[in-house]
Motif scaffolding. Structure first.
Motif, PDB file in Angstrom:
ATOM      1  N   GLN A 114      40.043 149.783-104.897  1.00  0.00           N
ATOM      2  CA  GLN A 114      40.836 148.733-104.267  1.00  0.00           C
ATOM      3  C   GLN A 114      40.221 147.355-104.611  1.00  0.00           C
ATOM      4  N   SER A 115      41.053 146.285-104.538  1.00  0.00           N
ATOM      5  CA  SER A 115      40.575 144.909-104.827  1.00  0.00           C
ATOM      6  C   SER A 115      41.355 143.903-103.985  1.00  0.00           C
ATOM      7  N   LYS A 116      40.740 142.713-103.870  1.00  0.00           N
ATOM      8  CA  LYS A 116      41.370 141.633-103.092  1.00  0.00           C
ATOM      9  C   LYS A 116      40.961 140.280-103.681  1.00  0.00           C
ATOM     10  N   LYS A 117      41.919 139.339-103.805  1.00  0.00           N
ATOM     11  CA  LYS A 117      41.670 138.003-104.336  1.00  0.00           C
ATOM     12  C   LYS A 117      41.628 136.980-103.201  1.00  0.00           C
ATOM     13  N   ILE A 118      40.735 136.022-103.338  1.00  0.00           N
ATOM     14  CA  ILE A 118      40.585 134.946-102.348  1.00  0.00           C
ATOM     15  C   ILE A 118      40.475 133.617-103.097  1.00  0.00           C
ATOM     16  N   GLN A 119      41.257 132.641-102.652  1.00  0.00           N
ATOM     17  CA  GLN A 119      41.222 131.306-103.261  1.00  0.00           C
ATOM     18  C   GLN A 119      40.302 130.404-102.437  1.00  0.00           C
ATOM     19  N   LEU A 120      39.280 129.849-103.097  1.00  0.00           N
ATOM     20  CA  LEU A 120      38.334 128.951-102.430  1.00  0.00           C
ATOM     21  C   LEU A 120      38.493 127.547-102.995  1.00  0.00           C
ATOM     22  N   THR A 121      38.627 126.563-102.109  1.00  0.00           N
ATOM     23  CA  THR A 121      38.714 125.146-102.495  1.00  0.00           C
ATOM     24  C   THR A 121      37.598 124.387-101.788  1.00  0.00           C
ATOM     25  N   VAL A 122      36.746 123.819-102.570  1.00  0.00           N
ATOM     26  CA  VAL A 122      35.639 123.024-102.019  1.00  0.00           C
ATOM     27  C   VAL A 122      36.027 121.553-102.092  1.00  0.00           C
ATOM     28  N   LEU A 123      36.133 120.930-100.932  1.00  0.00           N
ATOM     29  CA  LEU A 123      36.532 119.529-100.849  1.00  0.00           C
ATOM     30  C   LEU A 123      35.321 118.643-100.582  1.00  0.00           C
ATOM     31  N   VAL A 124      35.424 117.395-101.039  1.00  0.00           N
ATOM     32  CA  VAL A 124      34.355 116.411-100.838  1.00  0.00           C
ATOM     33  C   VAL A 124      34.782 115.449 -99.738  1.00  0.00           C
ATOM     34  N   LYS A 125      33.935 115.288 -98.765  1.00  0.00           N
ATOM     35  CA  LYS A 125      34.235 114.361 -97.669  1.00  0.00           C
ATOM     36  C   LYS A 125      34.250 112.926 -98.180  1.00  0.00           C
ATOM     37  N   PRO A 126      35.007 112.064 -97.527  1.00  0.00           N
ATOM     38  CA  PRO A 126      34.942 110.636 -97.893  1.00  0.00           C
ATOM     39  C   PRO A 126      33.517 110.108 -97.698  1.00  0.00           C
ATOM     40  N   SER A 149      37.045 104.377-100.643  1.00  0.00           N
ATOM     41  CA  SER A 149      35.917 105.317-100.635  1.00  0.00           C
ATOM     42  C   SER A 149      35.520 105.639-102.063  1.00  0.00           C
ATOM     43  N   GLN A 150      34.229 105.550-102.339  1.00  0.00           N
ATOM     44  CA  GLN A 150      33.732 105.866-103.670  1.00  0.00           C
ATOM     45  C   GLN A 150      33.758 107.363-103.945  1.00  0.00           C
ATOM     46  N   GLU A 151      33.691 108.168-102.920  1.00  0.00           N
ATOM     47  CA  GLU A 151      33.737 109.614-103.055  1.00  0.00           C
ATOM     48  C   GLU A 151      34.754 110.174-102.063  1.00  0.00           C
ATOM     49  N   GLY A 152      35.257 111.349-102.396  1.00  0.00           N
ATOM     50  CA  GLY A 152      36.207 111.999-101.483  1.00  0.00           C
ATOM     51  C   GLY A 152      37.329 112.689-102.237  1.00  0.00           C
ATOM     52  N   SER A 153      37.622 113.897-101.822  1.00  0.00           N
ATOM     53  CA  SER A 153      38.705 114.650-102.461  1.00  0.00           C
ATOM     54  C   SER A 153      40.044 114.168-101.929  1.00  0.00           C
ATOM     55  N   PRO A 154      41.067 114.197-102.765  1.00  0.00           N
ATOM     56  CA  PRO A 154      42.404 113.851-102.275  1.00  0.00           C
ATOM     57  C   PRO A 154      42.904 114.971-101.346  1.00  0.00           C
ATOM     58  N   LEU A 155      43.804 114.647-100.482  1.00  0.00           N
ATOM     59  CA  LEU A 155      44.453 113.357-100.356  1.00  0.00           C
ATOM     60  C   LEU A 155      43.724 112.528 -99.310  1.00  0.00           C
ATOM     61  N   LEU A 156      43.331 111.317 -99.692  1.00  0.00           N
ATOM     62  CA  LEU A 156      42.648 110.432 -98.764  1.00  0.00           C
ATOM     63  C   LEU A 156      43.657 109.560 -98.031  1.00  0.00           C
ATOM     64  N   SER A 157      43.369 109.320 -96.766  1.00  0.00           N
ATOM     65  CA  SER A 157      44.219 108.458 -95.954  1.00  0.00           C
ATOM     66  C   SER A 157      43.340 107.422 -95.266  1.00  0.00           C
ATOM     67  N   TYR A 158      43.844 106.175 -95.235  1.00  0.00           N
ATOM     68  CA  TYR A 158      43.077 105.078 -94.647  1.00  0.00           C
ATOM     69  C   TYR A 158      43.813 104.516 -93.430  1.00  0.00           C
ATOM     70  N   ASP A 159      43.015 104.159 -92.445  1.00  0.00           N
ATOM     71  CA  ASP A 159      43.590 103.597 -91.225  1.00  0.00           C
ATOM     72  C   ASP A 159      42.700 102.455 -90.738  1.00  0.00           C
ATOM     73  N   TRP A 160      43.330 101.304 -90.404  1.00  0.00           N
ATOM     74  CA  TRP A 160      42.611 100.127 -89.921  1.00  0.00           C
ATOM     75  C   TRP A 160      42.808  99.983 -88.415  1.00  0.00           C
ATOM     76  N   ARG A 161      41.759  99.481 -87.765  1.00  0.00           N
ATOM     77  CA  ARG A 161      41.875  99.136 -86.352  1.00  0.00           C
ATOM     78  C   ARG A 161      40.987  97.933 -86.082  1.00  0.00           C
ATOM     79  N   ARG A 162      41.365  97.202 -85.028  1.00  0.00           N
ATOM     80  CA  ARG A 162      40.603  96.007 -84.651  1.00  0.00           C
ATOM     81  C   ARG A 162      39.591  96.385 -83.586  1.00  0.00           C
TER      82      ARG A 162
END
Length: 351
Positions: A114-126, A149-162
C-alpha cells in the motif's frame, strides 16, 4: 480475507512555516495473510515526471537507513522508534522552503503493498518589513505611506492602522492591501502621528511603524531670496579679495621698477686722471680772468705730481691754495699747455 491497509487517510496536504516541525502521517494495519518481511519507504516525488523518485528514509530487516537524501540529513526520523507497531509516520525538523514537495509513504509486507501521497508546502513568514513616507509632508499635499516585506511567501497582505490619536485612519485615506500603500489626500495637521503596518500571510505576520509630521508649506520665496543675497555677498567678498591682491601685486612691481631706475641713474666713480684734468681746467678758467700784469708774479715751477683726490671739492666751494709753492705737473706728457699757478704770500697778496 483482508490485506495490508493504510489507515491515515484524513489529511493529504500540509502547510507549515519555515523553521517549524511537521509530521507526515503513515499508519497501517497488517493482516494474517501478510507473512513477508516488513519494508517501509519514504520517497520524494519530483515535480518533473521525467525524473526518478528519491528515497529519503527506509526501514527494512529491522534497521533504519537515512543516508539516501543529503538535503534532509540530520533533520528527519521515524516518529515511532519501532515502525513494526503499525506507525511509519515521518518527522521533518527545522523546515526549509526547499522542503516543499510531494512525499509518498510505501508499506510492503508480502503479499500486501500500500502507498499514500502527501503534499507539503513550506511557507516563509513575513520578515524585515519596512515602512517609509513618500511625498512632501506639507499641509494640503498628498502623502503616501509605503510598507513592504523583504521576505515572505505569497500571498502577502498589508494593513495600516493609526497608533496615536483616534487610531482611525483619516477619512481621505485610500489603502491598497496588495501593495501596502496608504494614500493620504490633502493632508492636514490632524493627520500627524504614528502609523503601523502589519504584513500577513498564511503562516505568520510582521510589523513596522513610521512617524508622520504634517507641517505648513515652506516659504520658498524667502529661501530663494536668501540664496541670492548670500551668493551676492559671497561674490562681493571674492571681488574684494581679488582687488586687494592685484593692488598689492602692482605696488610690489612699482617698487622694484623705481629701485632699478635709481641704480641706473647713479654716475660711475671718477678716476684720478679725470679728477686731475677737471682740476687743471678749473685753474685755466681762473687764470684766464686775470690780467697780464698779475701774471708776472706767478712762479713757473712745474708740478711733479698729479693732484690727489684731496683737491676735489663741491662746485660751490673755492679751493684754498696752500701758501707754499706747489710743483706743476708735467703737462707735456698729458698733452696740455703748461699753466702758471698763482701763489699767495703770508700777508695775503698774490705773488
Amino acid at each position: 480475507t483482508r490485506g495490508l491497509t493504510i489507515t491515515s487517510v484524513d489529511q493529504s496536504m500540509f502547510e507549515k512555516a519555515q523553521g517549524e516541525k511537521v509530521t507526515l502521517p503513515c499508519t497501517f494495519e497488517l493482516s494474517a495473510e501478510d507473512e513477508g518481511p516488513l519494508d517501509i519507504e519514504w520517497v520524494l516525488i519530483p515535480a518533473d515526471n521525467q525524473k526518478k523518485e528519491q528515497i529519503i528514509i527506509m526501514y527494512a530487516v529491522d534497521r533504519v537507513y537515512n543516508h539516501y537524501y543529503a538535503g534532509l540529513t540530520g533533520r528527519m526520523q521515524f516518529t515511532n522508534l519501532d515502525p513494526r507497531s503499525g506507525d511509519g509516520s515521518l518527522d521533518i525538523l527545522n523546515l526549509k522552503a526547499s522542503d516543499t514537495g510531494t512525499y509518498q509513504c510505501k508499506v510492503k509486507k508480502a503479499p500486501g503493498v500500500q502507498s499514500k501521497k502527501i503534499q507539503l508546502t513550506v511557507l516563509v513568514k513575513p520578515a524585515r518589513t519596512k515602512c517609509s513616507i513618500e511625498g512632501s509632508q506639507e499641509i494640503g499635499k498628498d502623502v503616501t505611506l509605503k510598507c513592504v516585506s523583504q521576505e515572505g511567501s505569497p500571498l502577502l497582505s498589508y494593513d495600516w492602522r493609526r497608533v496615536s490619536g483616534t487610531q482611525n485612519l483619516p477619512a481621505t485615506s485610500v489603502l491598497n492591501k496588495n501593495t501596502g500603500e496608504l494614500l493620504l489626500k490633502n493632508a492636514s495637521r490632524e493627520y500627524s502621528g504614528t502609523y503601523s503596518c502589519v504584513a500577513t500571510n498564511r503562516v505568520g505576520t510582521d510589523e513596522c511603524s513610521v512617524e508622520l509630521n504634517v507641517t505648513p508649506p515652506v516659504n520658498t520665496a524667502g529661501i530663494i531670496a536668501g540664496a541670492i543675497i548670500g551668493t551676492l555677498l559671497g561674490l562681493s567678498v571674492l571681488c574684494s579679495i581679488i582687488f586687494c591682491f592685484c593692488k598689492k601685486h602692482r605696488e610690489k612691481k612699482y617698487e622694484k621698477e623705481v629701485h632699478h631706475d635709481i641704480r641706473e641713474d647713479v654716475p660711475p666713480p671718477k678716476s684720478r686722471s679725470s679728477t686731475a684734468r677737471s682740476y687743471i681746467g678749473s685753474n685755466r678758467s681762473s687764470l684766464g680772468s686775470m690780467s697780464p700784469s698779475n701774471m708776472e708774479g706767478y712762479t713757473k715751477t712745474p708740478y711733479s705730481q698729479v693732484p690727489s683726490e684731496d683737491f676735489e671739492r663741491a662746485p660751490t666751494q673755492t679751493p684754498a691754495f696752500a701758501p707754499s709753492k706747489v710743483a706743476a705737473p708735467n703737462l707735456s706728457r698729458m698733452g696740455a699747455v703748461p699753466v702758471m699757478i698763482p701763489a699767495q704770500s703770508k700777508d695775503g697778496s698774490i705773488v
